[in-house]
Design a protein around this motif. Sequence first.
Motif, PDB file in Angstrom:
ATOM      1  N   GLN A  13       0.803  -1.199   0.000  1.00  0.00           N
ATOM      2  CA  GLN A  13       0.000   0.000   0.000  1.00  0.00           C
ATOM      3  C   GLN A  13       0.851   1.269   0.000  1.00  0.00           C
ATOM      4  O   GLN A  13       1.903   1.319   0.633  1.00  0.00           O
ATOM      5  CB  GLN A  13      -0.891   0.018   1.241  1.00  0.00           C
ATOM      6  CG  GLN A  13      -1.872  -1.136   1.329  1.00  0.00           C
ATOM      7  CD  GLN A  13      -2.961  -1.030   0.297  1.00  0.00           C
ATOM      8  OE1 GLN A  13      -3.601   0.010   0.153  1.00  0.00           O
ATOM      9  NE2 GLN A  13      -3.191  -2.113  -0.421  1.00  0.00           N
ATOM     10  N   ALA A  14       0.385   2.283  -0.705  1.00  0.00           N
ATOM     11  CA  ALA A  14       0.969   3.609  -0.550  1.00  0.00           C
ATOM     12  C   ALA A  14       0.570   4.123   0.825  1.00  0.00           C
ATOM     13  O   ALA A  14      -0.593   4.002   1.225  1.00  0.00           O
ATOM     14  CB  ALA A  14       0.460   4.542  -1.635  1.00  0.00           C
ATOM     15  N   LEU A  15       1.531   4.677   1.557  1.00  0.00           N
ATOM     16  CA  LEU A  15       1.221   5.140   2.910  1.00  0.00           C
ATOM     17  C   LEU A  15       2.260   6.137   3.383  1.00  0.00           C
ATOM     18  O   LEU A  15       3.350   6.264   2.818  1.00  0.00           O
ATOM     19  CB  LEU A  15       1.130   3.966   3.883  1.00  0.00           C
ATOM     20  CG  LEU A  15       2.377   3.093   4.112  1.00  0.00           C
ATOM     21  CD1 LEU A  15       3.338   3.703   5.129  1.00  0.00           C
ATOM     22  CD2 LEU A  15       1.984   1.698   4.573  1.00  0.00           C
ATOM     23  N   SER A  16       1.901   6.839   4.447  1.00  0.00           N
ATOM     24  CA  SER A  16       2.854   7.665   5.182  1.00  0.00           C
ATOM     25  C   SER A  16       2.488   7.545   6.648  1.00  0.00           C
ATOM     26  O   SER A  16       1.329   7.301   7.002  1.00  0.00           O
ATOM     27  CB  SER A  16       2.787   9.131   4.734  1.00  0.00           C
ATOM     28  OG  SER A  16       1.480   9.651   4.914  1.00  0.00           O
ATOM     29  N   GLY A  17       3.478   7.665   7.516  1.00  0.00           N
ATOM     30  CA  GLY A  17       3.178   7.508   8.928  1.00  0.00           C
ATOM     31  C   GLY A  17       4.384   7.704   9.811  1.00  0.00           C
ATOM     32  O   GLY A  17       5.509   7.935   9.339  1.00  0.00           O
ATOM     33  N   THR A  18       4.128   7.620  11.109  1.00  0.00           N
ATOM     34  CA  THR A  18       5.176   7.720  12.120  1.00  0.00           C
ATOM     35  C   THR A  18       5.312   6.377  12.812  1.00  0.00           C
ATOM     36  O   THR A  18       4.308   5.758  13.175  1.00  0.00           O
ATOM     37  CB  THR A  18       4.836   8.801  13.163  1.00  0.00           C
ATOM     38  OG1 THR A  18       4.630  10.043  12.490  1.00  0.00           O
ATOM     39  CG2 THR A  18       5.954   8.954  14.173  1.00  0.00           C
ATOM     40  N   THR A  58      -1.404   6.948   7.374  1.00  0.00           N
ATOM     41  CA  THR A  58      -2.391   7.346   6.376  1.00  0.00           C
ATOM     42  C   THR A  58      -2.126   6.561   5.103  1.00  0.00           C
ATOM     43  O   THR A  58      -1.005   6.565   4.579  1.00  0.00           O
ATOM     44  CB  THR A  58      -2.287   8.857   6.075  1.00  0.00           C
ATOM     45  OG1 THR A  58      -2.533   9.592   7.273  1.00  0.00           O
ATOM     46  CG2 THR A  58      -3.295   9.269   5.014  1.00  0.00           C
ATOM     47  N   PHE A  59      -3.156   5.877   4.608  1.00  0.00           N
ATOM     48  CA  PHE A  59      -2.997   5.076   3.395  1.00  0.00           C
ATOM     49  C   PHE A  59      -3.362   5.934   2.184  1.00  0.00           C
ATOM     50  O   PHE A  59      -4.483   5.909   1.685  1.00  0.00           O
ATOM     51  CB  PHE A  59      -3.846   3.807   3.478  1.00  0.00           C
ATOM     52  CG  PHE A  59      -3.308   2.805   4.453  1.00  0.00           C
ATOM     53  CD1 PHE A  59      -2.307   1.920   4.086  1.00  0.00           C
ATOM     54  CD2 PHE A  59      -3.777   2.763   5.759  1.00  0.00           C
ATOM     55  CE1 PHE A  59      -1.789   1.001   4.982  1.00  0.00           C
ATOM     56  CE2 PHE A  59      -3.273   1.850   6.669  1.00  0.00           C
ATOM     57  CZ  PHE A  59      -2.274   0.973   6.285  1.00  0.00           C
ATOM     58  N   ALA A  60      -2.394   6.715   1.746  1.00  0.00           N
ATOM     59  CA  ALA A  60      -2.541   7.580   0.580  1.00  0.00           C
ATOM     60  C   ALA A  60      -1.159   7.818   0.001  1.00  0.00           C
ATOM     61  O   ALA A  60      -0.150   7.738   0.711  1.00  0.00           O
ATOM     62  CB  ALA A  60      -3.200   8.907   0.966  1.00  0.00           C
ATOM     63  N   ALA A  61      -1.101   8.103  -1.289  1.00  0.00           N
ATOM     64  CA  ALA A  61       0.189   8.299  -1.949  1.00  0.00           C
ATOM     65  C   ALA A  61       0.857   9.577  -1.458  1.00  0.00           C
ATOM     66  O   ALA A  61       0.238  10.651  -1.465  1.00  0.00           O
ATOM     67  CB  ALA A  61      -0.007   8.359  -3.460  1.00  0.00           C
ATOM     68  N   PRO A  62       2.106   9.499  -1.005  1.00  0.00           N
ATOM     69  CA  PRO A  62       2.838  10.704  -0.593  1.00  0.00           C
ATOM     70  C   PRO A  62       3.110  11.599  -1.795  1.00  0.00           C
ATOM     71  O   PRO A  62       3.050  11.160  -2.957  1.00  0.00           O
ATOM     72  CB  PRO A  62       4.149  10.156  -0.016  1.00  0.00           C
ATOM     73  CG  PRO A  62       3.898   8.704   0.220  1.00  0.00           C
ATOM     74  CD  PRO A  62       2.906   8.279  -0.808  1.00  0.00           C
ATOM     75  N   SER A  63       3.434  12.839  -1.539  1.00  0.00           N
ATOM     76  CA  SER A  63       3.740  13.765  -2.625  1.00  0.00           C
ATOM     77  C   SER A  63       5.070  13.413  -3.274  1.00  0.00           C
ATOM     78  O   SER A  63       5.955  12.800  -2.665  1.00  0.00           O
ATOM     79  CB  SER A  63       3.799  15.202  -2.089  1.00  0.00           C
ATOM     80  OG  SER A  63       4.928  15.363  -1.245  1.00  0.00           O
ATOM     81  N   ASP A  64       5.218  13.820  -4.515  1.00  0.00           N
ATOM     82  CA  ASP A  64       6.472  13.579  -5.223  1.00  0.00           C
ATOM     83  C   ASP A  64       7.625  14.290  -4.547  1.00  0.00           C
ATOM     84  O   ASP A  64       8.763  13.827  -4.565  1.00  0.00           O
ATOM     85  CB  ASP A  64       6.334  14.052  -6.675  1.00  0.00           C
ATOM     86  CG  ASP A  64       7.587  13.764  -7.492  1.00  0.00           C
ATOM     87  OD1 ASP A  64       7.820  12.588  -7.809  1.00  0.00           O
ATOM     88  OD2 ASP A  64       8.330  14.721  -7.786  1.00  0.00           O
ATOM     89  N   GLN A  65       7.357  15.417  -3.906  1.00  0.00           N
ATOM     90  CA  GLN A  65       8.413  16.175  -3.230  1.00  0.00           C
ATOM     91  C   GLN A  65       9.058  15.342  -2.132  1.00  0.00           C
ATOM     92  O   GLN A  65      10.269  15.398  -1.924  1.00  0.00           O
ATOM     93  CB  GLN A  65       7.839  17.460  -2.635  1.00  0.00           C
ATOM     94  CG  GLN A  65       8.874  18.299  -1.879  1.00  0.00           C
ATOM     95  CD  GLN A  65       8.248  19.478  -1.166  1.00  0.00           C
ATOM     96  OE1 GLN A  65       7.019  19.561  -1.064  1.00  0.00           O
ATOM     97  NE2 GLN A  65       9.069  20.390  -0.691  1.00  0.00           N
TER      98      GLN A  65
END
Length: 438
Positions: free
Chosen positions: A74-79, A266-273
Amino acid sequence: MDTTAPVPGAAPTDAGSPAPVRRHRARWAVPAAAVVAVGAAFTAPPLLATADTAGLPDVTAQELVTRVLEAEPQALSGTVVHTARLGLPDLSLAEVGGADPIGLLGGSSTLRVWTDGEQRSRVSLLGQASEYSVVADGPEAWTYSSADDEVVHYALADADRARLDALAAQHAASPDVAGDLPTPEELGRAALARAEQHATVGVDAATTVAGRDAYQVVVTPRGADTLVGRVVVAVDTATWTPLRVQVWSSDDAATPALEVGFTDVTFAAPSDQVLSFSPPPGADVREVLVPLPDAPPAAPADAADAQALAEALEDPTAEPPLPEGVTVTGDGWDAVVQVAGVDVAGLLAADPAAVAGLAVPDKTFGSAGAQELYEQFVPRDGEGPLPDLDQQALYDQLTTPVEGGRLLESTLLSVLVLDDGRVLAGAVPAQTLLDLAG
């Protein structure tokens, strides 16, 4: 998590990203103690037992393991909070500066994680006033230490990159470009990939991790001599992504010796930056060429032999032949790996010749993660990165003298280094190693 916040080393927002070569699971290496705990012979016939799932659909251990392994990354971001209670000496005296992976061996550390679920990822180990980051983009990666203001760029030579592009359509495995940092997702997948023997597997009561409902897979080793009491993997009920891994020592059933888990995700694609990387202005940049592995063996002409070869290559539990000088005593969680002819003095002095002559199997502790971490801290053909610390001082601090050598003891792992060049390691009590050494 706000993935649009500025990230050290991130490329400008208008920077284009390299075209993807092919889809593959992001990979992170794990500290050696964790590898032993969840990788070495992590297997068991799944039990068809269920537990209280707090209103969630009932699920068996077999179903959980299967769904985790078959789920798309999954695309994700988190701590992520990484906590180690390994019973090791206080490493603060080792003068490890800033955010350094060595710090993962004791206390709690915070990491931030971003991945597109395919070939791009960033993991940052955060210190009080510094960070250590690993940014991966297919067969290319960067590590950045803000404390040292140094970037190490790992890439393929032009000829190897062309060969990799040619092999992409055949789904050939990509090389490991750099040692990385641990995340619950990859650690959990690595653990459950070997859940077939030498342990019992069940389902514990449902829980909540990072605000998300999670099932819990419990693996209890059957080995009589192992230091590992049990391992629990919390799995997200919506995405089948591991959210937390906890490893208990057999000496302490109350508190995990090792815990790696999301505190927010959060299961969402991070930004390209965030996923792009540009060296910070003024940072030293070191280039490291990574050799592309040899092509896999050609399929035999005989259909039956070809099928057998395909199954062997896809078997996650298959072990490669051991190189000369390496032996394994016992099996499962009680296994002990012994390597002969190790030039410990040369390794501590960062002598590339000592590394080149060291015969270490790809799965020394039952997982490629141990080898990846090893390669992160020692030279590869004289070009690999070295930690900015006094290896001899760290070695002296982590080990104690015994007859004929030195011994490292932790709640999950023991390592015996002998003066005659032998090194023994396993998730077993120290006395087991001393008895085997004779």
